[in-house]
Design a protein around this motif. Structure first.
Motif, PDB file in Angstrom:
ATOM      1  N   TRP A 103      33.187 105.189  -8.556  1.00 49.28           N
ATOM      2  CA  TRP A 103      33.583 104.286  -7.488  1.00 49.28           C
ATOM      3  C   TRP A 103      33.702 105.045  -6.166  1.00 49.28           C
ATOM      4  O   TRP A 103      33.887 106.258  -6.143  1.00 49.28           O
ATOM      5  CB  TRP A 103      34.916 103.606  -7.807  1.00 49.28           C
ATOM      6  CG  TRP A 103      36.006 104.572  -8.215  1.00 49.28           C
ATOM      7  CD1 TRP A 103      36.318 104.968  -9.488  1.00 49.28           C
ATOM      8  CD2 TRP A 103      36.879 105.304  -7.345  1.00 49.28           C
ATOM      9  NE1 TRP A 103      37.331 105.886  -9.460  1.00 49.28           N
ATOM     10  CE2 TRP A 103      37.710 106.105  -8.174  1.00 49.28           C
ATOM     11  CE3 TRP A 103      37.053 105.340  -5.972  1.00 49.28           C
ATOM     12  CZ2 TRP A 103      38.694 106.943  -7.639  1.00 49.28           C
ATOM     13  CZ3 TRP A 103      38.031 106.181  -5.435  1.00 49.28           C
ATOM     14  CH2 TRP A 103      38.841 106.965  -6.273  1.00 49.28           C
ATOM     15  N   ILE A 104      33.576 104.298  -5.086  1.00 49.37           N
ATOM     16  CA  ILE A 104      33.730 104.846  -3.734  1.00 49.37           C
ATOM     17  C   ILE A 104      34.690 103.935  -2.977  1.00 49.37           C
ATOM     18  O   ILE A 104      34.526 102.716  -2.973  1.00 49.37           O
ATOM     19  CB  ILE A 104      32.381 104.911  -2.992  1.00 49.37           C
ATOM     20  CG1 ILE A 104      31.387 105.792  -3.762  1.00 49.37           C
ATOM     21  CG2 ILE A 104      32.576 105.440  -1.576  1.00 49.37           C
ATOM     22  CD1 ILE A 104      29.990 105.783  -3.167  1.00 49.37           C
ATOM     23  N   MET A 105      35.702 104.530  -2.333  1.00 42.15           N
ATOM     24  CA  MET A 105      36.672 103.759  -1.573  1.00 42.15           C
ATOM     25  C   MET A 105      36.559 104.111  -0.093  1.00 42.15           C
ATOM     26  O   MET A 105      36.648 105.284   0.288  1.00 42.15           O
ATOM     27  CB  MET A 105      38.101 104.037  -2.058  1.00 42.15           C
ATOM     28  CG  MET A 105      39.171 103.260  -1.276  1.00 42.15           C
ATOM     29  SD  MET A 105      40.858 103.645  -1.812  1.00 42.15           S
ATOM     30  CE  MET A 105      40.836 102.893  -3.453  1.00 42.15           C
ATOM     31  N   SER A 106      36.342 103.098   0.736  1.00 40.33           N
ATOM     32  CA  SER A 106      36.220 103.295   2.173  1.00 40.33           C
ATOM     33  C   SER A 106      37.599 103.493   2.800  1.00 40.33           C
ATOM     34  O   SER A 106      38.624 103.225   2.154  1.00 40.33           O
ATOM     35  CB  SER A 106      35.541 102.078   2.806  1.00 40.33           C
ATOM     36  OG  SER A 106      36.431 100.964   2.811  1.00 40.33           O
ATOM     37  N   PRO A 107      37.659 103.955   4.073  1.00 44.11           N
ATOM     38  CA  PRO A 107      38.956 104.108   4.753  1.00 44.11           C
ATOM     39  C   PRO A 107      39.744 102.795   4.832  1.00 44.11           C
ATOM     40  O   PRO A 107      40.976 102.816   4.934  1.00 44.11           O
ATOM     41  CB  PRO A 107      38.560 104.598   6.141  1.00 44.11           C
ATOM     42  CG  PRO A 107      37.254 105.294   5.939  1.00 44.11           C
ATOM     43  CD  PRO A 107      36.558 104.485   4.876  1.00 44.11           C
ATOM     44  N   ILE A 113      31.535  99.969  -6.637  1.00 46.84           N
ATOM     45  CA  ILE A 113      31.189 100.615  -7.901  1.00 46.84           C
ATOM     46  C   ILE A 113      29.829 101.288  -7.747  1.00 46.84           C
ATOM     47  O   ILE A 113      28.879 100.695  -7.227  1.00 46.84           O
ATOM     48  CB  ILE A 113      31.145  99.595  -9.059  1.00 46.84           C
ATOM     49  CG1 ILE A 113      32.510  98.922  -9.217  1.00 46.84           C
ATOM     50  CG2 ILE A 113      30.743 100.284 -10.356  1.00 46.84           C
ATOM     51  CD1 ILE A 113      33.643  99.873  -9.528  1.00 46.84           C
ATOM     52  N   MET A 114      29.733 102.511  -8.186  1.00 44.54           N
ATOM     53  CA  MET A 114      28.476 103.246  -8.070  1.00 44.54           C
ATOM     54  C   MET A 114      27.416 102.659  -8.981  1.00 44.54           C
ATOM     55  O   MET A 114      27.704 102.223 -10.097  1.00 44.54           O
ATOM     56  CB  MET A 114      28.680 104.718  -8.449  1.00 44.54           C
ATOM     57  CG  MET A 114      29.526 105.515  -7.501  1.00 44.54           C
ATOM     58  SD  MET A 114      29.552 107.274  -8.013  1.00 44.54           S
ATOM     59  CE  MET A 114      30.758 107.923  -6.866  1.00 44.54           C
ATOM     60  N   THR A 115      26.179 102.657  -8.501  1.00 45.03           N
ATOM     61  CA  THR A 115      25.055 102.293  -9.345  1.00 45.03           C
ATOM     62  C   THR A 115      24.830 103.415 -10.352  1.00 45.03           C
ATOM     63  O   THR A 115      25.301 104.545 -10.163  1.00 45.03           O
ATOM     64  CB  THR A 115      23.793 102.098  -8.500  1.00 45.03           C
ATOM     65  OG1 THR A 115      23.473 103.345  -7.853  1.00 45.03           O
ATOM     66  CG2 THR A 115      23.999 101.013  -7.438  1.00 45.03           C
ATOM     67  N   PRO A 116      24.119 103.151 -11.454  1.00 38.68           N
ATOM     68  CA  PRO A 116      23.842 104.216 -12.439  1.00 38.68           C
ATOM     69  C   PRO A 116      23.182 105.436 -11.821  1.00 38.68           C
ATOM     70  O   PRO A 116      23.494 106.572 -12.204  1.00 38.68           O
ATOM     71  CB  PRO A 116      22.928 103.516 -13.443  1.00 38.68           C
ATOM     72  CG  PRO A 116      23.324 102.082 -13.374  1.00 38.68           C
ATOM     73  CD  PRO A 116      23.636 101.837 -11.930  1.00 38.68           C
ATOM     74  N   SER A 182      18.539 117.928  -1.515  1.00 41.32           N
ATOM     75  CA  SER A 182      18.197 116.671  -0.862  1.00 41.32           C
ATOM     76  C   SER A 182      17.792 115.661  -1.930  1.00 41.32           C
ATOM     77  O   SER A 182      17.243 116.033  -2.970  1.00 41.32           O
ATOM     78  CB  SER A 182      17.060 116.860   0.156  1.00 41.32           C
ATOM     79  OG  SER A 182      15.874 117.274  -0.497  1.00 41.32           O
ATOM     80  N   THR A 183      18.083 114.403  -1.672  1.00 39.94           N
ATOM     81  CA  THR A 183      17.748 113.330  -2.597  1.00 39.94           C
ATOM     82  C   THR A 183      17.861 112.003  -1.860  1.00 39.94           C
ATOM     83  O   THR A 183      18.085 111.970  -0.649  1.00 39.94           O
ATOM     84  CB  THR A 183      18.686 113.351  -3.831  1.00 39.94           C
ATOM     85  OG1 THR A 183      18.207 112.407  -4.785  1.00 39.94           O
ATOM     86  CG2 THR A 183      20.109 113.001  -3.449  1.00 39.94           C
ATOM     87  N   SER A 184      17.708 110.913  -2.579  1.00 39.68           N
ATOM     88  CA  SER A 184      17.905 109.570  -2.033  1.00 39.68           C
ATOM     89  C   SER A 184      18.817 108.803  -2.973  1.00 39.68           C
ATOM     90  O   SER A 184      18.688 108.925  -4.200  1.00 39.68           O
ATOM     91  CB  SER A 184      16.570 108.830  -1.884  1.00 39.68           C
ATOM     92  OG  SER A 184      15.737 109.488  -0.947  1.00 39.68           O
ATOM     93  N   LEU A 185      19.746 108.057  -2.416  1.00 42.45           N
ATOM     94  CA  LEU A 185      20.669 107.244  -3.199  1.00 42.45           C
ATOM     95  C   LEU A 185      20.407 105.775  -2.939  1.00 42.45           C
ATOM     96  O   LEU A 185      20.103 105.372  -1.812  1.00 42.45           O
ATOM     97  CB  LEU A 185      22.119 107.582  -2.840  1.00 42.45           C
ATOM     98  CG  LEU A 185      22.564 109.028  -3.084  1.00 42.45           C
ATOM     99  CD1 LEU A 185      24.017 109.203  -2.653  1.00 42.45           C
ATOM    100  CD2 LEU A 185      22.395 109.408  -4.537  1.00 42.45           C
ATOM    101  N   VAL A 186      20.518 104.970  -3.985  1.00 40.87           N
ATOM    102  CA  VAL A 186      20.346 103.515  -3.873  1.00 40.87           C
ATOM    103  C   VAL A 186      21.668 102.871  -4.243  1.00 40.87           C
ATOM    104  O   VAL A 186      22.187 103.079  -5.343  1.00 40.87           O
ATOM    105  CB  VAL A 186      19.221 103.009  -4.796  1.00 40.87           C
ATOM    106  CG1 VAL A 186      19.072 101.501  -4.664  1.00 40.87           C
ATOM    107  CG2 VAL A 186      17.904 103.704  -4.476  1.00 40.87           C
ATOM    108  N   ASN A 187      22.234 102.081  -3.297  1.00 49.76           N
ATOM    109  CA  ASN A 187      23.533 101.466  -3.560  1.00 49.76           C
ATOM    110  C   ASN A 187      23.379 100.132  -4.272  1.00 49.76           C
ATOM    111  O   ASN A 187      22.276  99.721  -4.652  1.00 49.76           O
ATOM    112  CB  ASN A 187      24.325 101.304  -2.255  1.00 49.76           C
ATOM    113  CG  ASN A 187      23.631 100.376  -1.252  1.00 49.76           C
ATOM    114  OD1 ASN A 187      22.765  99.584  -1.607  1.00 49.76           O
ATOM    115  ND2 ASN A 187      24.021 100.483   0.003  1.00 49.76           N
TER     116      ASN A 187
END
Length: 214
Positions: A103-107, A113-116, A182-187
């Motif tokens: 999970w990621i919580m903003s300020p 919830i994170m994707t796989p 380096s990589t790419s993330l998909v939310n």
């Protein structure tokens, strides 16, 4: 004409061989595990990594014109908690995982919830002993070429995961230090974000060399 072909081929092969000798021997690329082993030796030693169960690290970062400090508590089972304080906004962002869900919580307190693919990425990055399990974290890893990363010559290692986008790791040719990735993330909204992390400085932490500034 057909009788002349063998002689012509011999001349061509001799010319190619002479040209190769003139250029000198081609440097063989080290394997990904050799690069990881070299970084382990520099940053604490194989025995140190083999005995590692978990770790707490604090470092500073610079990204998108913002600076701050991050604290990471993580273990080798995939559990982690990262708290990042952004100086300019006096804001706190958090992300974590129990090893199964991330999970990621903003300020503002919004939780995503994170994707796989995101979880797979962070489980690798936040694993304090990742160099010892490099071959287990991906379906395929290979040293592809020598390139420039963080203003120095680096070996580029391409890592193909079971899920998510490929990850590129960079190791200094001269010092053997791990310089970043380096990589790419998909939310969850299928939005792709390119991510590049460069180690700007290192420090000695409990007898081990660790990234201190990103």
């Amino acid at each position: 004409m057909l009788k002349a072909l063998p002689a012509l081929l011999a001349v061509l092969l001799t010319s190619v061989a002479t040209a190769q000798v003139g250029r000198g021997p081609v440097e063989a690329a080290p394997t990904p595990q050799e690069l990881a082993d070299r970084w382990m030796a520099l940053s604490g030693g194989a025995e140190f990594y083999e005995s590692m169960k978990g770790r707490k690290l604090t470092w500073t970062f610079e990204t998108r014109g913002q600076t701050g400090e991050a604290v990471r508590i993580s273990d080798v089972t995939g559990r982690f908690l990262v708290t990042a304080t952004i100086s300019e906004r006096n804001a706190v962002e958090k992300m974590g995982s129990d090893g199964k869900v991330g999970w990621i919580m903003s300020p503002r307190g919004d939780v995503q919830i994170m994707t796989p693919s995101m979880l797979a990425h962070y489980r690798f990055v936040e694993n304090p002993a990742w160099p010892r399990s490099l071959g287990k974290a991906f379906t395929e890893i290979k040293t592809t070429k020598k390139t420039v990363f963080a203003d120095e010559a680096c070996w580029r290692v391409l890592c193909l995961p079971k899920v998510g986008k490929p990850v590129e790791l960079y190791f200094s040719v001269d010092t053997g230090r791990w310089r970043g990735f380096s990589t790419s993330l998909v939310n969850a909204q299928d939005r792709q974000r390119d991510l590049k992390m460069t180690v700007l400085d290192y420090r000695d932490t409990d007898g081990a060399l660790t990234p201190a500034r990103w």
